[in-house]
Each structure stands twice: as structure tokens, then as C-alpha cells.
Design a protein around this motif. Structure first.
Motif, PDB file in Angstrom:
ATOM      1  N   LEU A  83       0.817  -1.210   0.000  1.00 46.28           N
ATOM      2  CA  LEU A  83       0.000   0.000   0.000  1.00 46.28           C
ATOM      3  C   LEU A  83       0.859   1.272   0.000  1.00 46.28           C
ATOM      4  O   LEU A  83       0.329   2.373  -0.105  1.00 46.28           O
ATOM      5  CB  LEU A  83      -0.964  -0.002   1.192  1.00 46.28           C
ATOM      6  CG  LEU A  83      -1.820  -1.283   1.331  1.00 46.28           C
ATOM      7  CD1 LEU A  83      -2.811  -1.153   2.479  1.00 46.28           C
ATOM      8  CD2 LEU A  83      -2.565  -1.607   0.038  1.00 46.28           C
ATOM      9  N   GLU A  84       2.152   1.108   0.142  1.00 47.88           N
ATOM     10  CA  GLU A  84       3.095   2.246   0.157  1.00 47.88           C
ATOM     11  C   GLU A  84       2.703   3.308   1.181  1.00 47.88           C
ATOM     12  O   GLU A  84       2.706   4.503   0.889  1.00 47.88           O
ATOM     13  CB  GLU A  84       3.253   2.820  -1.260  1.00 47.88           C
ATOM     14  CG  GLU A  84       3.955   1.805  -2.170  1.00 47.88           C
ATOM     15  CD  GLU A  84       4.225   2.309  -3.583  1.00 47.88           C
ATOM     16  OE1 GLU A  84       3.439   3.135  -4.074  1.00 47.88           O
ATOM     17  OE2 GLU A  84       5.224   1.870  -4.188  1.00 47.88           O
ATOM     18  N   LEU A  85       2.349   2.837   2.379  1.00 47.46           N
ATOM     19  CA  LEU A  85       2.000   3.734   3.486  1.00 47.46           C
ATOM     20  C   LEU A  85       3.085   3.604   4.560  1.00 47.46           C
ATOM     21  O   LEU A  85       2.907   2.964   5.598  1.00 47.46           O
ATOM     22  CB  LEU A  85       0.617   3.362   4.051  1.00 47.46           C
ATOM     23  CG  LEU A  85      -0.568   3.460   3.076  1.00 47.46           C
ATOM     24  CD1 LEU A  85      -1.851   2.919   3.717  1.00 47.46           C
ATOM     25  CD2 LEU A  85      -0.781   4.909   2.626  1.00 47.46           C
ATOM     26  N   GLU A  86       4.235   4.204   4.311  1.00 47.80           N
ATOM     27  CA  GLU A  86       5.398   4.049   5.186  1.00 47.80           C
ATOM     28  C   GLU A  86       5.156   4.620   6.589  1.00 47.80           C
ATOM     29  O   GLU A  86       5.499   3.992   7.591  1.00 47.80           O
ATOM     30  CB  GLU A  86       6.618   4.697   4.520  1.00 47.80           C
ATOM     31  CG  GLU A  86       7.901   4.660   5.341  1.00 47.80           C
ATOM     32  CD  GLU A  86       8.413   3.249   5.652  1.00 47.80           C
ATOM     33  OE1 GLU A  86       8.194   2.327   4.830  1.00 47.80           O
ATOM     34  OE2 GLU A  86       9.032   3.066   6.725  1.00 47.80           O
ATOM     35  N   ALA A  87       4.565   5.800   6.665  1.00 51.10           N
ATOM     36  CA  ALA A  87       4.353   6.415   7.986  1.00 51.10           C
ATOM     37  C   ALA A  87       3.412   5.541   8.822  1.00 51.10           C
ATOM     38  O   ALA A  87       3.614   5.367  10.038  1.00 51.10           O
ATOM     39  CB  ALA A  87       3.776   7.820   7.829  1.00 51.10           C
ATOM     40  N   GLU A  88       2.404   4.987   8.175  1.00 54.66           N
ATOM     41  CA  GLU A  88       1.448   4.123   8.870  1.00 54.66           C
ATOM     42  C   GLU A  88       2.145   2.850   9.363  1.00 54.66           C
ATOM     43  O   GLU A  88       1.911   2.389  10.480  1.00 54.66           O
ATOM     44  CB  GLU A  88       0.293   3.762   7.917  1.00 54.66           C
ATOM     45  CG  GLU A  88      -0.670   4.909   7.614  1.00 54.66           C
ATOM     46  CD  GLU A  88      -0.176   5.900   6.556  1.00 54.66           C
ATOM     47  OE1 GLU A  88       1.033   5.926   6.254  1.00 54.66           O
ATOM     48  OE2 GLU A  88      -1.017   6.659   6.030  1.00 54.66           O
ATOM     49  N   ALA A  89       3.003   2.284   8.509  1.00 57.50           N
ATOM     50  CA  ALA A  89       3.751   1.082   8.906  1.00 57.50           C
ATOM     51  C   ALA A  89       4.609   1.381  10.134  1.00 57.50           C
ATOM     52  O   ALA A  89       4.635   0.609  11.105  1.00 57.50           O
ATOM     53  CB  ALA A  89       4.627   0.604   7.746  1.00 57.50           C
TER      54      ALA A  89
END
Ligand code: IPM
Ligand code: MG
Length: 352
Positions: free
Chosen positions: A306-312
Motif C-alpha cells: 500500500l506504500e504507506l510508510e508512515a502508517e507502517a
């Protein structure tokens, strides 16, 4: 963003850790303003019981229409008959193969908060941060097989092509470039022909990555060094079976097999995310399971598919926060432990 996620709870502790992971993802959605749409489907023993097959076509269809698959675990004693034609594990192997998920990433970190619990001396664990890259759709898992049947012999075949080795080697070298630029390639080139090809193929790929140092290691000595000098490893590249074995061994460094996540990737962003551990039928349904491996797998899904780095990173930080507060499921507790639900609550409170 809006994302479609196929959820495969599977067997044993699967449903409990899936519920915990979903709570965490829902919290991420609320906090960051995303919409995650879940499609739950059958795999493994649960699928055998309901449909007679370990990977029903409806499951593949749901997965094909989603952005990522989040899987818990498959297997259990009730399906363990060695003479049975259908086995829960076949569903797992088939779904990896179906989507061409040849690169299995298994990060292993030592958590300072767990150093009192880990079986290895604390000074050995300092700075341990290893990324296993396991080849996942080839090797002895998928080579030609002959069951014993009524006879007295059976065989499996370890087979690798140069292309199969090199595409996963590229994944490992690229990962090493973003990390500490050291790659250990594991083989058994002193005995096996397929592993001599492996060594040669990896050495060829190395020519494209001059900034990464490459060490070839025999699997037996590597198994020992993972416990005697774990902090010296950065990226470890291995074939399907050796990667399976070494990653379970390395879970000791993280304190428990329950801590380890994995991501299985192919040529694009689609991926399958699952904890490294199995279905733990002995503790299923008791609220004792450690959901960390699956929740960290969900974090990997946020990062890679999902390319959601901050969320990861927010999910990973929430887990570290809960551990630092002393939250412990039974598998990582020196004394008092809390339930799967309470542990998940501790993670959620850090995420809020
Ligand atoms: C793993 C598991 C599986 C494997 C089993 C359940 C087939 O051990 O994901 O590590 O061997 O790949
Ligand atoms: Mg395994």
C-alpha cells in the motif's frame, strides 16, 4: 486511500490473531483517514472441512481482486494424516505459487525490552537486525516428488534454475543496498549440485552491486554463526528450505517465534503477508496467542503493497511502546502475562 485486503484467518490461533490485527488496521484507517475493505476467505484445514480443498477457487478469486493478502496460519493435528491426499499446507504453497511470490522477506530484530527473556546472553543480542530473504516458489518444495505409497522409497527434488536464483538475489542485493550493505548467501555447495549453481548465480548478480559485500556461507556453519555472532549478519539470502529452517532458528534472537512477520512479494506491489509462526493448535481458542507476528506483517503490507510508510512505522512503534510498558503475552513473559486481547489493547493505546 481505499484498499482491498483479503483476510485468510486459517486454522488454530489464526482467527484470534486475525481479529487482533484487524483492530489495529481499523485504528490505522481512522487515524490516517484510509478505508480498508476486508474480504474474508477460506484456506488450509478450515477450507478442507468446508469445501474439501485447501485453497478453494473463491479464495483465489477474492485474492486476485485485492491489493494484498493477509494470512494468519494453517494446519493442525486433525489434518495431519500422512496418507491424506489433501493437506492444509498445500493451500499455502499453492497460493504463494499462484501469485508468483518468489521473494519472502523475514526481518528479525532483537527487542531490548525482551532481553531478559531471550535464551541468548544480552550482549550477543545487541544490535541484532537481520533481514532473511527466502526464495519461496522453487527448490525442494516444488521439485518433482515421489511418495512412498505402498513401496519403500520416496524422493523429493531440489531444483533451481539460474533465473530463479537471480531474481531473488536481486531483491536481496537491493535490500542490502538500503541497509548495511552486507549480504550472506546460504548454500550447501560442498555437496549439492543445485547449490553450486546457486552460488555461481548469486556471484554473477553481485557484479551489479559493487557497493555490497557478499559472503557465501554453508548452511550448517551459518546455522551456528547465527547464534554465536548474530549481530554480524545484515541480509541473509537462502533457498526455500534452508530459509525456512534458518528463520525459525533466528526467531530465538527476537525472543519468540510469535514476534516474526513476513512479506512474500513477486514482480509488482501485490503481496502476501503472514506471521512466520504456525497455527499453534495447542493454545488455540484460549486467548494466549501473541498477535505481534501478524500485526507486524500487516505493517509490512502497509509498507510494501500500500506504500504507506508512515502508517507502517506507527504500527511498529506502537508494538515497541507496548513492549516497553511491559505488556507480555505468555510466550514472551518472564512472569505475568496478559491475553491476546489485552496485549492488542496495549498496542491500540499507543497507536491512538
Ligand atoms: C513457513 C511454514 C511453511 C513453509 C509450512 C507451513 C508449509 O513453515 O511459512 O515457514 O514451510 O513454508
Ligand atoms: Mg517455517
Amino acid at each position: 486511500m481505499k484498499a482491498n485486503i483479503t483476510l485468510l484467518p486459517g486454522d488454530g490461533v489464526g482467527p484470534e490473531i486475525t481479529a487482533a490485527t484487524r483492530q489495529v488496521l481499523d485504528q490505522v484507517a481512522t487515524k490516517f483517514g484510509h478505508e480498508f475493505i476486508y474480504h474474508e476467505a477460506l484456506i488450509g484445514g478450515a477450507a478442507i472441512d468446508q469445501t474439501g480443498t485447501s485453497l478453494p477457487p473463491e479464495t483465489l478469486k477474492a485474492a486476485e481482486q485485492s491489493d494484498a493478502i493477509l494470512l494468519a496460519a494453517v494446519g493442525g493435528p486433525q489434518w495431519d494424516d500422512p496418507t491424506a491426499d489433501v493437506r492444509p499446507e498445500q493451500g499455502l504453497l499453492a497460493i504463494r505459487k499462484h501469485f508468483g511470490l518468489f521473494a519472502n522477506l523475514r526481518p528479525v530484530k532483537a527487542y531490548p525490552a525482551l532481553s531478559a527473556f531471550a535464551p541468548l546472553r544480552a550482549e550477543l543480542l545487541e544490535g541484532v537486525d537481520i533481514l532473511f530473504v527466502r526464495e519461496l516458489t522453487g527448490g525442494i518444495y516444488f521439485g518433482q516428488r515421489q511418495e512412498a505409497g505402498e513401496g519403500d522409497t520416496a524422493h523429493d527434488t531440489m531444483i533451481y534454475s539460474r533465473d530463479e536464483v537471480q531474481r531473488v538475489a536481486h531483491v536481496a542485493f537491493r535490500a542490502a543496498q538500503k541497509r548495511r550493505k552486507s549480504l550472506t548467501s546460504v548454500d550447501k555447495a560442498n555437496v549439492l549440485a543445485s547449490m553450486r549453481l546457486w552460488r555461481r548465480a548469486v556471484a554473477e548478480v553481485h557484479e551489479d552491486y559493487a557497493d555490497v559485500s557478499l559472503q557465501h556461507a554453508l548452511v550448517d556453519s551459518c546455522a551456528m554463526h547465527l547464534l554465536t555472532r548474530p549481530a554480524s549478519f545484515d541480509v541473509v539470502l537462502a533457498g526455500n528450505m534452508f530459509g525456512d529452517i534458518l528463520s525459525d532458528e533466528a526467531s530465538v534472537l527476537a525472543g519468540s517465534l510469535g514476534m516474526l512477520p513476513s512479506a512474500s512479494l513477486g514482480a509488482d506491489r501485490f503481496g502476501l503477508y503472514e506471521p512466520v509462526h504456525g497455527s499453534a493448535p495447542d493454545i488455540a481458542g484460549q486467548g494466549k496467542a501473541n498477535p505481534t507476528g501478524m500485526i507486524l506483517s500487516a505493517a509490512m503490507m502497509l509498507r510494501y503493497s500500500l506504500e504507506l510508510e508512515a502508517e507502517a512505522q506507527a504500527v511498529e512503534a506502537a508494538i515497541e511502546g507496548a513492549l516497553a510498558d511491559g505488556a507480555r503475552t505468555a510466550d514472551i513473559a518472564v512472569s505475568d502475562s496478559i491475553s491476546t486481547g489485552e496485549f492488542t489493547g496495549a498496542i491500540l493505546s499507543h497507536l491512538r
